[in-house]
Scaffold this motif. Structure first.
Motif, short mmCIF file in Angstrom:
data_model
loop_
_atom_site.label_atom_id
_atom_site.label_comp_id
_atom_site.label_asym_id
_atom_site.label_seq_id
_atom_site.Cartn_x
_atom_site.Cartn_y
_atom_site.Cartn_z
N ALA A 14 39.70 20.55 7.43
CA ALA A 14 39.75 21.65 8.39
C ALA A 14 38.35 22.13 8.73
O ALA A 14 37.45 22.13 7.89
N VAL A 15 38.18 22.55 9.98
CA VAL A 15 36.89 23.05 10.44
C VAL A 15 36.79 24.53 10.11
O VAL A 15 37.71 25.30 10.35
N VAL A 16 35.68 24.94 9.53
CA VAL A 16 35.44 26.33 9.21
C VAL A 16 34.35 26.85 10.13
O VAL A 16 33.22 26.36 10.09
N LYS A 17 34.70 27.82 10.98
CA LYS A 17 33.71 28.36 11.90
C LYS A 17 32.90 29.46 11.21
O LYS A 17 33.46 30.30 10.53
N VAL A 18 31.59 29.39 11.39
CA VAL A 18 30.68 30.36 10.76
C VAL A 18 29.72 30.86 11.84
O VAL A 18 29.21 30.08 12.63
N LYS A 19 29.48 32.17 11.83
CA LYS A 19 28.50 32.74 12.75
C LYS A 19 27.13 32.67 12.10
O LYS A 19 27.01 32.85 10.88
N LEU A 20 26.11 32.47 12.89
CA LEU A 20 24.76 32.41 12.37
C LEU A 20 24.37 33.72 11.71
O LEU A 20 23.69 33.73 10.69
N SER A 21 24.87 34.80 12.22
CA SER A 21 24.53 36.12 11.64
C SER A 21 25.17 36.31 10.26
O SER A 21 24.72 37.12 9.47
N ASP A 22 26.23 35.56 9.95
CA ASP A 22 26.89 35.65 8.64
C ASP A 22 26.08 34.94 7.55
O ASP A 22 26.29 35.18 6.36
N LEU A 23 25.17 34.09 7.97
CA LEU A 23 24.38 33.34 6.99
C LEU A 23 23.24 34.20 6.57
O LEU A 23 22.66 34.33 5.67
#
Length: 82
Positions: free
Chosen positions: A73-82
């Motif tokens: 499954a693809v997990v979407k992540v925002k750059l600001s969450d990193l």
């Protein structure tokens, strides 16, 4: 006994000992099979060929990892969450 030789140029261990750089140069940029008692003992490869082989192996390993993860499954992540 017959042994496969995976090089166009072969040299004896004695030749390698006498002049290692000339033996490598005889391969004209490719591997040279080093024979011990007329059977292949090892292959002498120029540094550039060895580096290319290592890169190719790394690419194969990375492709295998990518193939294994293809169905996950693809997990979407925002750059600001990193």
């Amino acid at each position: 006994m017959v042994y496969p030789i995976f090089a166009n140029v072969a040299a004896s261990v004695s030749e390698l000992k006498k002049n290692p750089m000339a033996t490598v140069a005889a391969g004209d940029g490719a591997a040279v099979a080093i024979l011990n008692r007329n059977e292949p003992a090892f292959y002498c490869v120029p540094a550039s060929v060895y580096a290319a082989m290592m890169e190719r192996l790394e690419d194969i390993e990375l492709n295998a990892i990518a193939d294994a993860r293809q169905g996950e499954a693809v997990v979407k992540v925002k750059l600001s969450d990193l």
